[in-house]
Design a protein around this motif. Structure first.
Motif, PDB file in Angstrom:
ATOM      1  N   GLY A  97       0.783  -1.228   0.000  1.00  0.00           N
ATOM      2  CA  GLY A  97       0.000   0.000   0.000  1.00  0.00           C
ATOM      3  C   GLY A  97       0.813   1.275   0.000  1.00  0.00           C
ATOM      4  O   GLY A  97       0.249   2.363   0.100  1.00  0.00           O
ATOM      5  N   LYS A  98       2.133   1.162  -0.137  1.00  0.00           N
ATOM      6  CA  LYS A  98       3.004   2.336  -0.114  1.00  0.00           C
ATOM      7  C   LYS A  98       3.910   2.334  -1.340  1.00  0.00           C
ATOM      8  O   LYS A  98       4.106   1.293  -1.966  1.00  0.00           O
ATOM      9  CB  LYS A  98       3.879   2.323   1.149  1.00  0.00           C
ATOM     10  N   PRO A  99       4.489   3.493  -1.685  1.00  0.00           N
ATOM     11  CA  PRO A  99       5.459   3.492  -2.788  1.00  0.00           C
ATOM     12  C   PRO A  99       6.593   2.503  -2.511  1.00  0.00           C
ATOM     13  O   PRO A  99       7.059   2.372  -1.377  1.00  0.00           O
ATOM     14  CB  PRO A  99       5.974   4.940  -2.802  1.00  0.00           C
ATOM     15  N   THR A 100       7.010   1.807  -3.536  1.00  0.00           N
ATOM     16  CA  THR A 100       8.112   0.853  -3.377  1.00  0.00           C
ATOM     17  C   THR A 100       9.406   1.586  -3.022  1.00  0.00           C
ATOM     18  O   THR A 100       9.514   2.799  -3.178  1.00  0.00           O
ATOM     19  CB  THR A 100       8.288   0.034  -4.667  1.00  0.00           C
ATOM     20  N   CYS A 101      10.363   0.826  -2.538  1.00  0.00           N
ATOM     21  CA  CYS A 101      11.593   1.433  -2.014  1.00  0.00           C
ATOM     22  C   CYS A 101      12.290   2.291  -3.069  1.00  0.00           C
ATOM     23  O   CYS A 101      12.743   3.403  -2.781  1.00  0.00           O
ATOM     24  CB  CYS A 101      12.525   0.329  -1.509  1.00  0.00           C
ATOM     25  N   HIS A 102      12.356   1.803  -4.308  1.00  0.00           N
ATOM     26  CA  HIS A 102      13.054   2.584  -5.332  1.00  0.00           C
ATOM     27  C   HIS A 102      12.291   3.833  -5.731  1.00  0.00           C
ATOM     28  O   HIS A 102      12.891   4.824  -6.161  1.00  0.00           O
ATOM     29  CB  HIS A 102      13.378   1.721  -6.559  1.00  0.00           C
ATOM     30  N   LYS A 103      10.956   3.819  -5.580  1.00  0.00           N
ATOM     31  CA  LYS A 103      10.184   5.025  -5.853  1.00  0.00           C
ATOM     32  C   LYS A 103      10.396   6.070  -4.763  1.00  0.00           C
ATOM     33  O   LYS A 103      10.368   7.270  -5.028  1.00  0.00           O
ATOM     34  CB  LYS A 103       8.684   4.695  -5.966  1.00  0.00           C
ATOM     35  N   GLN A 104      10.633   5.599  -3.552  1.00  0.00           N
ATOM     36  CA  GLN A 104      10.796   6.499  -2.410  1.00  0.00           C
ATOM     37  C   GLN A 104      12.230   7.023  -2.278  1.00  0.00           C
ATOM     38  O   GLN A 104      12.442   8.179  -1.919  1.00  0.00           O
ATOM     39  CB  GLN A 104      10.401   5.762  -1.127  1.00  0.00           C
ATOM     40  N   PHE A 105      13.212   6.147  -2.590  1.00  0.00           N
ATOM     41  CA  PHE A 105      14.614   6.502  -2.311  1.00  0.00           C
ATOM     42  C   PHE A 105      15.522   6.467  -3.541  1.00  0.00           C
ATOM     43  O   PHE A 105      16.695   6.810  -3.435  1.00  0.00           O
ATOM     44  CB  PHE A 105      15.188   5.534  -1.261  1.00  0.00           C
ATOM     45  N   GLY A 106      15.000   6.049  -4.683  1.00  0.00           N
ATOM     46  CA  GLY A 106      15.828   5.922  -5.873  1.00  0.00           C
ATOM     47  C   GLY A 106      16.365   4.509  -6.021  1.00  0.00           C
ATOM     48  O   GLY A 106      16.483   3.761  -5.049  1.00  0.00           O
ATOM     49  N   GLU A 107      16.695   4.141  -7.250  1.00  0.00           N
ATOM     50  CA  GLU A 107      17.107   2.771  -7.532  1.00  0.00           C
ATOM     51  C   GLU A 107      18.403   2.381  -6.814  1.00  0.00           C
ATOM     52  O   GLU A 107      18.530   1.265  -6.305  1.00  0.00           O
ATOM     53  CB  GLU A 107      17.266   2.566  -9.037  1.00  0.00           C
TER      54      GLU A 107
END
Length: 293
Positions: A97-107
């Motif tokens: 239900g949340k933005p994935t890690c790479h969407k939140q912090f970059g690849e």
């Protein structure tokens, strides 16, 4: 089906241990620790550490030594989700239900956060409060299922290579048993080892974990077809959109449900000899295959 009555109590125990075992957000370099903690504490059910804890309970009056073992398994599970979601693999924007890690912090940070969680898992296992021989057995078991031979990485590779191809029963079984069932099996086996189970017990729990983990993934395939993104906490319908090898694609929904139920029945029979001692693990197994998103 609702989780078993003890589920939230076990989950709280696991959450507290995860908090202790992860570096603080402020520990240098803070960016990586924020990314690690973001994904670990994004709302997972903690099924794998709870399976580990309840498997240990069958053999130990105090299953507490299994808690850090279960947390290590959760670190590995979370690392696999971070990497699965990357653009080069499943390319997903939503997880729990949340933005994935790479969407939140970059690849770049997402890749490193996954790497760091895998490393932290083995640090945690190496420090687990177990008899040394059993600790080594647990580490060997977990390392094998995280790898390429019948393990998570091998399953992921097979999954990627199966995309866009006509579904094949043997390949589909390999993907599900390696990519998903292997870590669930390891959770149960590690719990049996941490609780002091004998060799025959460990093998019995191994068979339980294998079949219940396989059934769990078949149910996941079904839910991807039937449930919404909001209910799943991840993008619904992606399996079909990406032409992934799934049970509904090969067998249809009704036959997939029958297969999941049959696998679950085989798994639960492995617990019969423990009677009431395995009541909680049996409830967990039933929940895993009867759950909705």
């Amino acid at each position: 089906m609702k989780p078993p009555s003890f589920f939230e109590q076990d989950r709280a125990l696991v959450e507290a241990a995860l908090e202790r075992l992860l570096p603080a957000e402020t520990a240098p370099p803070p960016s990586i620790h924020r990314a690690m903690r973001y994904s670990v504490f994004a709302g997972g059910k903690r099924i794998r550490p709870i399976l580990c804890y309840e498997a240990a309970r069958i053999f130990a009056a105090d299953p507490a030594p299994a808690v850090p073992v279960g947390c290590a398994l959760e670190f590995i599970h979370t690392y696999s989700l971070i990497h699965d979601d990357l653009p080069a693999l499943d390319n997903d924007d939503l997880r729990r239900g949340k933005p994935t890690c790479h969407k939140q912090f970059g690849e770049a940070l997402a890749i490193l956060a996954g790497d760091a969680l895998l490393t932290r898992a083995f640090e945690t296992l190496a420090a687990a409060p177990l008899e040394p021989g059993r600790r080594v057995q647990v580490i060997a078991e977990v390392a094998a299922v995280a790898g390429t031979v019948d393990g998570m990485v091998g399953g992921q590779v097979a999954d990627l290579e199966a995309e866009g191809k006509p579904p094949d029963a043997a390949a589909l079984e390999y993907i599900h048993r390696s990519k998903t069932a292997a870590l669930i099996r390891a959770s149960v086996v590690a719990g049996a080892l941490a609780g002091g189970g004998e060799d025959a017990d460990v093998e019995r729990l191994r068979r339980f974990g294998e079949k219940i983990g396989w059934a769990f993934q078949v149910v996941d395939d079904i839910l991807d077809v039937e449930e919404s993104s909001a209910a799943l906490g991840k993008t619904a319908g992606k399996d079909q959109a990406q032409k992934k090898a799934t049970y509904p694609a090969l067998y249809g929904l009704e036959e997939s449900r029958r297969i999941a139920a049959d696998l679950a029945a085989q798994a639960l029979r492995e617990l019969d000899s423990y009677a009431g001692r395995a009541a909680r693990l049996r409830e967990l197994g039933e929940f895993l295959v009867a759950r909705r998103a």
